[in-house]
Scaffold this motif. Structure first.
Motif, PDB file in Angstrom:
ATOM      1  N   ARG A  85       0.823  -1.205   0.000  1.00 29.69           N
ATOM      2  CA  ARG A  85       0.000   0.000   0.000  1.00 29.69           C
ATOM      3  C   ARG A  85       0.860   1.260   0.000  1.00 29.69           C
ATOM      4  O   ARG A  85       1.988   1.256   0.474  1.00 29.69           O
ATOM      5  N   ARG A  86       0.284   2.324  -0.505  1.00 24.45           N
ATOM      6  CA  ARG A  86       0.943   3.622  -0.538  1.00 24.45           C
ATOM      7  C   ARG A  86       0.898   4.231   0.853  1.00 24.45           C
ATOM      8  O   ARG A  86      -0.165   4.308   1.465  1.00 24.45           O
ATOM      9  N   VAL A  87       2.029   4.654   1.353  1.00 27.49           N
ATOM     10  CA  VAL A  87       2.096   5.279   2.675  1.00 27.49           C
ATOM     11  C   VAL A  87       2.954   6.531   2.592  1.00 27.49           C
ATOM     12  O   VAL A  87       3.753   6.695   1.680  1.00 27.49           O
ATOM     13  N   LEU A  88       2.776   7.422   3.559  1.00 28.52           N
ATOM     14  CA  LEU A  88       3.617   8.614   3.650  1.00 28.52           C
ATOM     15  C   LEU A  88       4.881   8.342   4.439  1.00 28.52           C
ATOM     16  O   LEU A  88       5.890   9.029   4.264  1.00 28.52           O
ATOM     17  N   GLY A  89       4.833   7.350   5.338  1.00 27.06           N
ATOM     18  CA  GLY A  89       5.992   7.083   6.176  1.00 27.06           C
ATOM     19  C   GLY A  89       6.074   5.632   6.598  1.00 27.06           C
ATOM     20  O   GLY A  89       5.074   4.903   6.607  1.00 27.06           O
ATOM     21  N   LEU A  90       7.288   5.214   6.958  1.00 28.06           N
ATOM     22  CA  LEU A  90       7.555   3.856   7.416  1.00 28.06           C
ATOM     23  C   LEU A  90       8.653   3.912   8.460  1.00 28.06           C
ATOM     24  O   LEU A  90       9.587   4.714   8.331  1.00 28.06           O
ATOM     25  N   VAL A 106       4.631  -2.182   1.865  1.00 27.53           N
ATOM     26  CA  VAL A 106       4.351  -0.846   1.334  1.00 27.53           C
ATOM     27  C   VAL A 106       4.916  -0.677  -0.071  1.00 27.53           C
ATOM     28  O   VAL A 106       5.870  -1.358  -0.460  1.00 27.53           O
ATOM     29  N   GLU A 107       4.316   0.240  -0.819  1.00 28.48           N
ATOM     30  CA  GLU A 107       4.882   0.640  -2.095  1.00 28.48           C
ATOM     31  C   GLU A 107       6.103   1.521  -1.831  1.00 28.48           C
ATOM     32  O   GLU A 107       6.078   2.357  -0.932  1.00 28.48           O
ATOM     33  N   ASP A 113       3.663  15.099  -2.519  1.00 30.81           N
ATOM     34  CA  ASP A 113       3.943  13.864  -1.779  1.00 30.81           C
ATOM     35  C   ASP A 113       3.563  12.610  -2.560  1.00 30.81           C
ATOM     36  O   ASP A 113       3.636  11.507  -2.032  1.00 30.81           O
ATOM     37  N   MET A 125       8.309   9.250   0.137  1.00 27.83           N
ATOM     38  CA  MET A 125       8.029   8.625   1.427  1.00 27.83           C
ATOM     39  C   MET A 125       9.121   9.028   2.403  1.00 27.83           C
ATOM     40  O   MET A 125      10.279   9.225   2.009  1.00 27.83           O
ATOM     41  N   GLY A 173      -0.454   9.577  16.082  1.00 33.18           N
ATOM     42  CA  GLY A 173      -0.100  10.584  15.101  1.00 33.18           C
ATOM     43  C   GLY A 173       0.284  11.913  15.715  1.00 33.18           C
ATOM     44  O   GLY A 173       0.411  12.912  15.009  1.00 33.18           O
TER      45      GLY A 173
END
Length: 247
Positions: free
Chosen positions: A46-51, A72-73, A188, A192, A222
Motif C-alpha cells: 500500500r501507498r504510505v507517507l511514512g515507514l 508498502v509501495e 507527496d 516517502m 499521530g
C-alpha cells in the motif's frame, strides 16, 4: 557503478558486518526477507507517507525489516532519517554526496530535494547543514538501502542523520520536510519518509515488549509531542525517537 568522483560517493561502512559484503549473497538474503512477508499481507503493498524500520544487523532485524518493506509501495524518492550513533557532525546532517554505495550498486541522492530540505530547515532556525562527517561511519541509513533497492531498483534518496534535538526542533524538522516535499513538482505523490529506528534496548524480553507497546501506542496517535514525551517519560531506549517524531 556510478561514474561520479570517489569523493561524491559515500562508501559502505558496515558491509560484511551488518549485512553480506558480496552482492549476490546480499541480494539473495534481502529477497528472502522480503518474500515470506508478502503472502502474510492482508492486501497488496500500500501507498504510505511514512515507514519505520529497524537497523540492527540483519541476523537480528532483517526479518522484521523485510515485513515492513514488503507491505508498502516504495515511491521514486525516499527521505531517510536516522539517529546519530557516532556523535559526529551537526544536529541535522544532510548527506552532500552524489550517491550511497552498497554491494549491489549505487543509490543516487536527490540533490534538489536535499537542498530544499536544508533551506526549509534554515528558515526555521534549525541546526542543519550538508555534512559528510555524520554519515561516514553511520550504519542506520546504510542498512535500509538494500531493502529499498530490492523493492525498487531506481529509488532515489535523501539521507539525513539526526541527533541532539529537543521536542520542538524535532517537530520543526518534520514541518520542514513537509514544506520541501509539498514544494516539489509532484508533491507527496512520489515521496516517502523512512525513519530508521530500533525499539527498546538492553532489558529482558517481557519488559522490552511492554515499553515497546507504550511507545508504539504513542506513535499510532499521530501526535509527535506524545511520542517524544512518552519515550522520555517511560525511559524507552528507542534510538530513533527524533526521526520518528519528525516523521
Amino acid at each position: 557503478m556510478s561514474g561520479a568522483p570517489a569523493s561524491e560517493i559515500r562508501s559502505p561502512a558496515v558491509a560484511g558486518r551488518f549485512y553480506p559484503a558480496r552482492a549476490a549473497e546480499l541480494a539473495a538474503e534481502v529477497a528472502g526477507f522480503l518474500a515470506p512477508a508478502a503472502p502474510r499481507a492482508a492486501a497488496p503493498p500500500r501507498r504510505v507517507l511514512g515507514l519505520m524500520a529497524p537497523h540492527a544487523g540483519y541476523v537480528y532485524s532483517g526479518a522484521t525489516a523485510g515485513r515492513g518493506f514488503a507491505a508498502v509501495e516504495i515511491p521514486p524518492r525516499v527521505i531517510i532519517l536516522c539517529p546519530n550513533h557516532t556523535g559526529r557532525g551537526p544536529c541535522i546532517a544532510v548527506a552532500p554526496h552524489h550517491a550511497f554505495r552498497i554491494p549491489t550498486g549505487d543509490v543516487p541522492i536527490d540533490a534538489a530535494l536535499a537542498d530544499a530540505i536544508l533551506a526549509a530547515c534554515r528558515r526555521r532556525g534549525l541546526p542543519a547543514a550538508a555534512d559528510r562527517q555524520a554519515h561516514a561511519g553511520e550504519h542506520a541509513i546504510e542498512v535500509m538501502l538494500p531493502f529499498l533497492q530490492g523493492r525498487r531498483t531506481d529509488v532515489c534518496i535523501v539521507p539525513i542523520v539526526v541527533g541532539g534535538l529537543g521536542e520542538a526542533e524535532a517537530i520543526a524538522l518534520g514541518e520542514a520536510l513537509a514544506e520541501a516535499i509539498a514544494a516539489s513538482p509532484s508533491g507527496d505523490a512520489d515521496t516517502m519518509v523512512l525513519a530508521s529506528s530500533d525499539m527498546n534496548h538492553y532489558l529482558d524480553d517481557a519488559e522490552t515488549r511492554r515499553r515497546d507497546r507504550v511507545a508504539l501506542a504513542a506513535v499510532m496517535t499521530g501526535e509527535p509531542e506524545r511520542l517524544y514525551r512518552t519515550v522520555h517519560d517511560h525511559q524507552v531506549s528507542m534510538c530513533g525517537v527524533l526521526p520518528m517524531t519528525a516523521l
